[in-house]
Design an enzyme around this catalytic site. Sequence first.
Site, short mmCIF file in Angstrom:
data_model
loop_
_atom_site.label_atom_id
_atom_site.label_comp_id
_atom_site.label_asym_id
_atom_site.label_seq_id
_atom_site.Cartn_x
_atom_site.Cartn_y
_atom_site.Cartn_z
N ARG A 34 -40.59 43.81 -46.92
CA ARG A 34 -41.51 43.95 -45.78
C ARG A 34 -40.81 43.75 -44.44
NH1 ARG A 34 -46.13 39.67 -44.16
NH2 ARG A 34 -44.37 38.94 -42.93
N HIS B 153 -55.92 43.41 -44.99
CA HIS B 153 -55.47 43.79 -46.33
C HIS B 153 -55.57 42.59 -47.27
CE1 HIS B 153 -51.99 42.55 -43.95
NE2 HIS B 153 -51.47 42.06 -45.06
N HIS C 210 -56.82 39.58 -44.73
CA HIS C 210 -56.26 39.13 -43.45
C HIS C 210 -55.55 40.27 -42.74
CE1 HIS C 210 -52.92 39.04 -46.28
NE2 HIS C 210 -52.09 39.10 -45.26
N ASP D 54 -52.10 40.62 -40.69
CA ASP D 54 -50.92 39.76 -40.54
C ASP D 54 -50.90 39.18 -39.12
OD1 ASP D 54 -49.94 40.18 -43.12
OD2 ASP D 54 -48.87 42.01 -42.53
#
Length: 279
Positions: A269, A254, A96, A98
């Site tokens: 993150r 990713h 996907h 993000d």
Amino acid sequence: MKVRPVNLAVGAEITDMSIANITDDEAKQVHDALMQYGVVFFRDQEMTPRQHADFAKRYGEVPLAQKASFGVDANAPEVSTLEYDRERPPNVNHFHPDGLFREHPEFASVLYAKEVPEIGGDTIFVSGHAAYEALSDRMKQYLDGMQAQNDFMKLHSRPSKKRSWKGEGGKGMAAARDANPPVEHPVVRTHPVTGKKSLYVCESFTSWLVGVPEKESNHVLSYLFEHLSLPEFQYRFEWRNNSVAFWDNRCTLHYAVADYWPAYRYMHRCSIRLGEKPV
Ligand SMILES: [Fe+2]
């Protein structure tokens, strides 16, 4: 600083640079490398959550992290905490970009490895541009101008995501669901900086091709999902503690390889937004 490509399709490693002590000139060079390679990697970075968020803020708006699938760092509210162990098996093993389900998807993400397993837990990065370029001219023509519907719940109603909906995180999940009704984005996205085209669909979120009969949509999408998972478009990044990956969600996907259960993995993150609508 030095920039060295790690793969023909996607990714470069940046060395001789400290994110915690980055200069304006270095920050610009990092951005240039990110535009050229789609994802850049750093090793042996010592930085606090605050420094992590400040680095991300050089490149756009960094929203406050929401407690939902992930936690929130106590010292820097912009930093999400991603923690996996025996009770919380890894569950981000799907390709996907993000934020594909958002009307204004985040432009980039900065992921920092705090504690990674001795072995396993790599992340695979995919060049959406290389995947697009490898399509036949007939397929490119077919997809030209086509929109797809992308849906937060396509992923988050899966059994593997069930635990996100429990406890306090459940409120954040419901808020994210309500704030992100299904949205249409182009199947082929043109990068606003490089002008390059990328395939911009993924199995996790993309539910339909708009204006196409259901069976045709299912078959074409499953072909595109399979195409996007070919090794030719990938680089597999092996994390070490204090490694950083900074990727551009407009042209890469990713996949967090879920091979290390029940070992512990802990990451920080930050997401970066530019308020862009994919074109
Ligand atoms: Fe992700």
